[in-house]
Design a protein around this motif. Structure first.
Motif, short mmCIF file in Angstrom:
data_model
loop_
_atom_site.label_atom_id
_atom_site.label_comp_id
_atom_site.label_asym_id
_atom_site.label_seq_id
_atom_site.Cartn_x
_atom_site.Cartn_y
_atom_site.Cartn_z
N LEU A 127 64.16 63.95 46.84
CA LEU A 127 63.16 64.51 46.20
C LEU A 127 62.89 64.26 44.68
O LEU A 127 62.11 64.76 44.07
N GLU A 128 63.51 63.06 44.27
CA GLU A 128 63.37 62.52 42.97
C GLU A 128 61.82 62.60 42.44
O GLU A 128 61.42 63.11 41.27
N ASN A 129 61.01 61.88 43.24
CA ASN A 129 59.40 61.88 42.92
C ASN A 129 58.89 63.28 42.55
O ASN A 129 58.20 63.60 41.67
N TYR A 130 59.30 64.34 43.27
CA TYR A 130 58.86 65.81 43.36
C TYR A 130 59.10 66.29 42.03
O TYR A 130 58.43 66.88 41.25
N PHE A 131 60.51 65.93 41.69
CA PHE A 131 61.24 66.56 40.58
C PHE A 131 60.30 65.98 39.38
O PHE A 131 59.93 66.52 38.34
N SER A 132 60.18 64.48 39.29
CA SER A 132 59.68 63.92 37.93
C SER A 132 58.02 64.34 37.99
O SER A 132 57.98 64.63 36.89
N VAL A 133 57.43 64.67 38.98
CA VAL A 133 56.13 65.23 38.79
C VAL A 133 56.11 66.61 38.70
O VAL A 133 55.41 66.94 37.62
N LEU A 134 56.64 67.52 39.21
CA LEU A 134 56.42 68.87 38.96
C LEU A 134 57.25 69.33 37.60
O LEU A 134 56.80 70.67 37.27
N SER A 135 58.42 68.66 37.08
CA SER A 135 58.81 68.92 35.97
C SER A 135 58.15 68.53 34.76
O SER A 135 58.19 68.88 33.70
N GLY A 136 57.06 67.93 35.09
CA GLY A 136 56.00 67.32 33.85
C GLY A 136 56.63 66.15 33.41
O GLY A 136 56.04 65.68 32.23
N ALA A 137 57.74 65.59 34.17
CA ALA A 137 58.26 64.40 33.10
C ALA A 137 57.20 63.02 33.29
O ALA A 137 57.46 62.33 32.38
N ASP A 138 56.54 62.88 34.40
CA ASP A 138 55.68 61.92 34.59
C ASP A 138 54.40 62.05 33.35
O ASP A 138 53.76 61.19 33.29
N GLY A 139 54.29 63.22 32.65
CA GLY A 139 53.36 63.43 31.66
C GLY A 139 51.90 63.63 31.95
O GLY A 139 51.07 63.98 31.33
#
Lengths: 278, 329
Positions: free
Chosen positions: B85-97
């Motif tokens: 789920l790494e992609n989802y974490f990065s998107v939903l945590s706002g990390a991808d900006g």
């Protein structure tokens, strides 16, 4: 009622002013495209105040010197193929969903509702990979299949709406006279639904004709571009062939608008019918 | 898909009163199933399979560089890996900006556009829904933006909104207002795309609502007038309730169309400047097909968009059912 229909002079003027204003806003951008397409003096494209020489030169150029006709043909092939497949396979499903109570009907209606909401962006990456595996990138068949993901749910939805408006008594009469359900559908309902089917055909065609997202990615060589993708190349960061772009736009717009005005009354009924009932 | 449908069918209690053994059950329904099979097959192959594949991709780190491809005679195998789920974490945590700004703008874009479509469409429909000279002409002219293919409209508007030599700036200059870089500044570009989309979408609303207005019984207006209702009261108490079924449908359609409006944004601003006008749909597209193609990232966006739409459809159906039962009960 009469008292309400008689307006004061002031109200009447206000009414017409509002409508004229709205009409001007509606028509102006299109009129501007038409006017620009007639300006043959390329310096005047960027100077709105000047008219310069007027003529049909841009049209001759877009038809003769560019791949416009090829793109037109590509769009025609893809839109026709999509429409045929979409309407043919969704007609029976629309009928079944409209008339029969069967297990799986609710999930089916859900499938129609949800898939017609999917934007191209949801499917575009996996479809790209699938088509690439099948060797269908840059081919008409590939783009037609991709466009069907948009057309099929809409067609089924609209046709169900039309079949709902045909009285069930007609089916019952057919059944009593000994027709099978297929026979009833084919011999009684399809002829009666012809106006609805023609509107669905039109809508599916127009949607496929104007589709940009799939077309821009799945067609990779210039001679396979459909119209929107091809015409976008006239104006880029490196060149601004507004004359070609606007002349091409007019050539695309006129036939579309003529057919549109012939079917528009039925179109609204078709688009809204499915949603209200189901 | 067919197998799941029939499996579900046998598991579920018979929906229609006369209970029959399995054979009668099949005999009863095989017509319907035969008629829906082609659509179910096509949707399964073209929608559900790619969807499943997309969900799988969103759980990997696939990009253009590590996907399998053929260069000449050499076949390069895919080397991307399953990363959960790494992609989802990065998107939903706002990390991808990008996700939350895009989401906010998508919501703003959808709400503003649909609200303007509906109010302007209703206003024009009310103006047209009366005895009026040249009514047919007005109606035809006002429908024109709908009759034009959206990509043609987008080209025409670019001609008007262009920074250099655009008509709008020329007009503003004549009046004495400095020109605005309509497609080049974030805020102005947002205003521009909304303006163009409103221009495109009003005619459908107008025609649909005009049809709806004509189904409201005239007697209701007469009765309201007898009771001394003012025009505003008549509008609130007769027109709006009478329009409710049509309104529900056109607002739903408008919302879906606007949320997914790809051509206007892609052809007008290309999502720019700097992604300011990218809605979720165009953002996903850009990730997938510009620069180094980030297939996994785009698939993640796709999956998130799809789940948002499913939730929306579910809520809408519930709302619709409640409306219907209110009318019936």
């Amino acid at each position: 009622m009469r008292a309400r229909d008689q307006r004061s002079r002031l109200a009447s003027t206000g009414l017409h002013t509002a409508l004229v204003g709205a009409s001007v806003i509606a028509v102006f951008p299109i009129a501007w495209v038409v006017l620009t397409s007639l300006k043959t003096d390329r310096d005047t494209w960027a100077r709105p105040g000047e008219l310069g020489a007027l003529g049909l030169g841009n049209y001759g150029q877009v038809l003769g010197d560019t791949q416009f006709l090829t793109w037109f043909g590509n769009s025609l092939i893809v839109a026709t193929g999509t429409t045929l497949i979409g309407v043919l396979i969704s007609a029976t499903a629309g009928y079944a969903a409209s008339r029969m109570r069967f297990p799986g009907q609710r999930p089916l209606m859900w499938l129609f509702l949800v898939t017609q909401m999917f934007p191209a962006a949801v499917l575009i990456v996996p479809l790209y990979n699938v088509l690439s595996d099948l060797g269908l990138l840059n081919s008409y068949a590939g783009l037609i299949l991709a466009q069907c993901t948009i057309a099929v749910p809409y067609c089924a939805w609209m046709l169900k709406g039309y079949f709902d408006t045909i009285p069930v008594a007609i089916d019952e009469a057919g059944r009593i006279d000994g027709l099978s359900p297929f026979g009833t559908f084919w011999r009684l309902i399809v002829p009666l639904a012809r106006p609805g089917i023609s509107v669905t055909v039109f809508y599916a065609f127009v949607t496929a004709w104007g589709e940009v997202a799939f077309a821009g990615v799945f067609m990779q060589s210039e001679d396979r571009y459909p119209l929107p993708v091809g015409m976008a190349t006239f104006v880029s960061d490196f060149k601004a062939e507004w004359g070609l772009l606007t002349a091409g736009s007019v050539l695309v717009m006129v036939p579309a608008a003529v057919v549109f005005f012939l079917v528009q009354r039925h179109l609204v009924a078709g688009l809204t019918a499915g949603g209200v009932k189901s | 898909m067919t197998t799941t449908l029939s499996a579900r069918a046998e598991a579920a209690p018979a929906p229609v009163p006369p209970r029959r053994p399995v054979r009668g059950f099949l005999a009863r329904h095989w017509y319907a199933w035969a008629m829906v099979t082609p659509v179910v097959l096509v949707l399964a192959v073209l929608v559900l399979y790619p969807l499943a594949h997309g969900v799988y991709l969103s759980l990997t780190n696939a990009t253009e560089m590590n996907s399998g491809r053929t260069i000449g005679v050499n076949e390069i195998p895919a080397t991307y890996e399953f990363i959960g789920l790494e992609n989802y974490f990065s998107v939903l945590s706002g990390a991808d900006g990008a996700f939350y700004p895009r989401l906010l703008w998508t919501v703003q874009w959808t709400v503003i556009c649909v609200a303007l479509h509906y109010t302007i469409g209703l206003g024009l429909a009310l103006l047209l829904n009366r005895a009026l000279r040249m009514r047919t002409l007005y109606r035809m002219l006002l429908i024109l933006p709908w009759a034009v293919p959206p990509f043609v409209a987008a080209f025409g508007w670019r001609l008007i909104l262009n920074d250099e030599g655009g008509l709008l700036n020329a007009v503003l200059n004549v009046v004495g207002i400095p020109g605005v870089d309509w497609l080049g500044q974030p805020l102005a570009a947002k205003v521009s795309v909304i303006m163009v989309n409103v221009w495109l979408g009003v005619p459908f609303m107008m025609v649909a609502l005009l049809g709806g207005l004509q189904t409201v019984p005239k007697e209701l207006y007469e009765a309201a007038e007898m009771d001394g209702a003012s025009p505003w009261q008549r509008f609130r108490a007769v027109t709006l309730p009478g329009l409710r079924p049509v309104s529900g449908t056109v607002i739903l359609l408008g919302t879906i169309w606007t949320f997914n409006q790809f051509p206007v944004i892609a052809l007008l601003t290309g999502g720019g400047p700097g992604g300011a006008t990218n809605i979720l749909v165009t953002e996903a597209y850009e990730r997938a097909f510009q620069g180094i193609r980030d297939y996994a990232g785009a698939a993640t966006y796709g999956a998130i968009i799809a789940s948002m739409l499913v939730v929306f459809a579910f809520l809408y159906r519930r709302w619709l059912q409640r409306q219907t039962s209110e009318v019936l009960g």
